[in-house]
Design a protein around this motif. Sequence first.
Motif, PDB file in Angstrom:
ATOM      1  N   ILE A 122      -6.085   3.646   9.253  1.00 50.70           N
ATOM      2  CA  ILE A 122      -6.981   3.329   8.123  1.00 50.70           C
ATOM      3  C   ILE A 122      -6.871   4.893   7.673  1.00 50.70           C
ATOM      4  O   ILE A 122      -6.536   4.753   6.295  1.00 50.70           O
ATOM      5  N   PHE A 123      -6.610   5.574   8.294  1.00 53.31           N
ATOM      6  CA  PHE A 123      -5.876   7.089   7.723  1.00 53.31           C
ATOM      7  C   PHE A 123      -4.440   6.805   7.168  1.00 53.31           C
ATOM      8  O   PHE A 123      -4.485   7.499   6.320  1.00 53.31           O
ATOM      9  N   ASP A 124      -3.337   6.414   8.191  1.00 51.41           N
ATOM     10  CA  ASP A 124      -2.091   5.782   7.635  1.00 51.41           C
ATOM     11  C   ASP A 124      -2.114   5.542   6.112  1.00 51.41           C
ATOM     12  O   ASP A 124      -1.360   5.227   5.025  1.00 51.41           O
ATOM     13  N   ALA A 125      -2.208   3.925   6.169  1.00 53.46           N
ATOM     14  CA  ALA A 125      -2.127   2.949   5.634  1.00 53.46           C
ATOM     15  C   ALA A 125      -3.306   3.181   4.530  1.00 53.46           C
ATOM     16  O   ALA A 125      -2.763   2.512   3.362  1.00 53.46           O
ATOM     17  N   GLY A 126      -4.233   3.553   4.409  1.00 47.53           N
ATOM     18  CA  GLY A 126      -5.484   3.761   3.635  1.00 47.53           C
ATOM     19  C   GLY A 126      -4.712   4.497   2.690  1.00 47.53           C
ATOM     20  O   GLY A 126      -5.274   4.608   1.773  1.00 47.53           O
TER      21      GLY A 126
END
Length: 164
Positions: A122-126
């Motif tokens: 969620i943090f990286d790809a979002g």
Amino acid sequence: PKAGTAGTRLAPMPSPAPERLLRRSGNDYLFWLRGPVLLTAPHSLKLLRAGGGGPSRNHKRERWTAEVVVAIAREMHRQGLGASVMVWNRASAPAKGRLDPNYLIASQLASSHWHCGLHRWIFDAGNEGRTPLLHIDLHGKISEKLHLDLGARPLEALWPPCEQ
């Protein structure tokens, strides 16, 4: 950049065939968290269902779900679509402490590699909330007429019809 990548280059999927990725490597899981579509196989090996204070029991491995997830993700990358992968390494040596990610209680979340992997995705790809994300959760169903279950039914049950 290809459409839908928000100006970022897609990192290539690892090149070995899925059967070579899922081998006795010492790792319990394979996480590839580089794209806005996450494909998971949370029961690709035998896990302990211990959360919730009830009796512990084993959840049997859902055969071929990890291989299906890796193959779909690789094809998505070939088509220029970003895909992320989270699977248990079905070929890793037996080990205690592998908990079913669907049966975690609050006190187990911080120590669950699976749960932390979801947060990392969620943090990286979002892209800090600027990129829409889609999570596709694959389950094997050998006890039913359908042999593969895509986890979309909970979305239909929980979202109001006017928002679907």
